[in-house]
Structure formats: C-alpha cells, structure tokens
Write a protein that holds these residues in place. Sequence first.
Motif, mmCIF file in Angstrom:
data_model
loop_
_atom_site.group_PDB
_atom_site.id
_atom_site.type_symbol
_atom_site.label_atom_id
_atom_site.label_comp_id
_atom_site.label_asym_id
_atom_site.label_seq_id
_atom_site.Cartn_x
_atom_site.Cartn_y
_atom_site.Cartn_z
ATOM 1 N N PHE A 135 0.835 -1.202 0.000
ATOM 2 C CA PHE A 135 0.000 0.000 0.000
ATOM 3 C C PHE A 135 0.871 1.253 0.000
ATOM 4 O O PHE A 135 0.655 2.187 -0.782
ATOM 5 C CB PHE A 135 -0.918 -0.009 1.230
ATOM 6 C CG PHE A 135 -1.703 1.252 1.437
ATOM 7 C CD1 PHE A 135 -2.981 1.385 0.930
ATOM 8 C CD2 PHE A 135 -1.157 2.316 2.155
ATOM 9 C CE1 PHE A 135 -3.705 2.560 1.114
ATOM 10 C CE2 PHE A 135 -1.873 3.494 2.344
ATOM 11 C CZ PHE A 135 -3.148 3.616 1.820
ATOM 12 N N ASP A 136 1.870 1.279 0.861
ATOM 13 C CA ASP A 136 2.738 2.447 0.980
ATOM 14 C C ASP A 136 3.571 2.675 -0.276
ATOM 15 O O ASP A 136 3.971 3.810 -0.562
ATOM 16 C CB ASP A 136 3.669 2.293 2.179
ATOM 17 C CG ASP A 136 2.947 2.408 3.516
ATOM 18 O OD1 ASP A 136 1.845 3.001 3.557
ATOM 19 O OD2 ASP A 136 3.473 1.880 4.522
ATOM 20 N N ALA A 137 3.838 1.601 -1.032
ATOM 21 C CA ALA A 137 4.659 1.720 -2.243
ATOM 22 C C ALA A 137 3.864 2.221 -3.443
ATOM 23 O O ALA A 137 4.460 2.608 -4.452
ATOM 24 C CB ALA A 137 5.295 0.369 -2.570
ATOM 25 N N LEU A 138 2.535 2.212 -3.343
ATOM 26 C CA LEU A 138 1.682 2.653 -4.453
ATOM 27 C C LEU A 138 1.394 4.146 -4.359
ATOM 28 O O LEU A 138 1.222 4.689 -3.269
ATOM 29 C CB LEU A 138 0.351 1.904 -4.426
ATOM 30 C CG LEU A 138 0.366 0.433 -4.856
ATOM 31 C CD1 LEU A 138 -0.954 -0.224 -4.472
ATOM 32 C CD2 LEU A 138 0.618 0.312 -6.353
ATOM 33 N N ARG A 139 1.300 4.789 -5.510
ATOM 34 C CA ARG A 139 0.794 6.159 -5.533
ATOM 35 C C ARG A 139 -0.701 6.106 -5.235
ATOM 36 O O ARG A 139 -1.361 5.073 -5.444
ATOM 37 C CB ARG A 139 1.022 6.799 -6.905
ATOM 38 C CG ARG A 139 0.261 6.120 -8.028
ATOM 39 C CD ARG A 139 0.192 6.966 -9.270
ATOM 40 N NE ARG A 139 -0.463 6.273 -10.378
ATOM 41 C CZ ARG A 139 -1.782 6.171 -10.532
ATOM 42 N NH1 ARG A 139 -2.596 6.708 -9.637
ATOM 43 N NH2 ARG A 139 -2.290 5.528 -11.567
#
Length: 205
Positions: A135-139
Amino acid sequence: MKTPAQALENSRRTVQSYDAHAREYNAIVAGHPLQPEIADSMRRMMEYVPAGGSVLEVGSGPGRDADFVESLGGVVRRTDAAQAFLDLQAQRGKKGELLDVVTDALGGPYDAVLAMCVLIHVDRAQIAAVLRKIFDALRPGGVFLVSMRVGEGEKNGDYHTVCWEKDRFAAELVAAGLHPCWEMERIGRNDEAWVYFLARRPQRP
C-alpha cells in the motif's frame, strides 16, 4: 503459531529451492503459454497505469509476466529473492534486482505492483505487514494485482506455501487499505485453485 525464526527458515528454504531449480522451473513455465485469463488480469491492471507508468513486480521469476506488461506499455522494475532467476533474465538482456518483499524496502511510489504466485510463500503472520508495505509503495490511485492459492492451512517442504480462503485474503487487503475492484478464480496446473485480486489504493485517504 510459528516463531519468527521458523518463518525466516521457511522463507530461506523456499528461496534456496528456487535458486537450485530455476532452470527446471523456467523450462516448465516456458512449455505452457500465458493463459488468456492471466493475460486479461494484467490488461485490467494496466488500465489504471498511464503510458510509461511504473510497475514493481515482486517475484519476477523467469520474467514472462514482466515481458507481457512491458508489451502493454509499462516500465517494470523486475525483482526476485532468488538470484538464479535474475541470472536467467540477465542472459536475455533483462535487468532485475534482488528483493525480499518481507524484509526489504520496496521503494516507489509505483503506478502498480504485481505479485503473481509469490505471496503464497509469505508466512500468514507476516502478510498484514507485507500488504501494508505494498500500500505504501503505491501512488494514490495505484493498483495491486496478486494471485493466491485457495484453501486452508499450509504446506511445508522445499517450497513453503500458505493457502488462503478467498474472503479471508480479501479482508486482509481491505485491512491494509487496498480496495478490491476485481477478482477471478481459476484452476491451474495440477488442479490447484487460485484466486486473483486487483485492488486499488484510494485516491484520497
């Protein structure tokens, strides 16, 4: 419940097995064309990715899925925890990086994250943290395409595999902040049941 040390040992053994049998695995996969429904799942993912958009692939293996995503206009960061797979890709001019989705930083932000037949090797107690990391790695607005083995329990041995009930894994996605927007069930080789989810990080918190 397994201890962290036991989970780490299962992961280490799985990676070692892939390293030892990468060429054999590649030969098996190469003998089976990309199934239309799997290709369709990646096309659906790419509907959310702008031309030239960034895609992190976790567990690229021989790189066949990355090749297909690139043919659709994505720019793929190929990664795998097994060096032998990266070496196979390097032999045909494809660059990949060592990455363990459990222990390593994922970078980003990416327009999409792809994890086909990979998170089945993540210990059940670690899956929530891994999904939050994705989740944190996605824009905002980015998407995550994942396939999981359907069932209960887990299988030990050279390749530690965790099976999930479909609804339970969907709940894990939601708990991590990822909203499922499409799913598919299919029967793979050896009559194994799989579920595919396309989940999206919301545009706004």
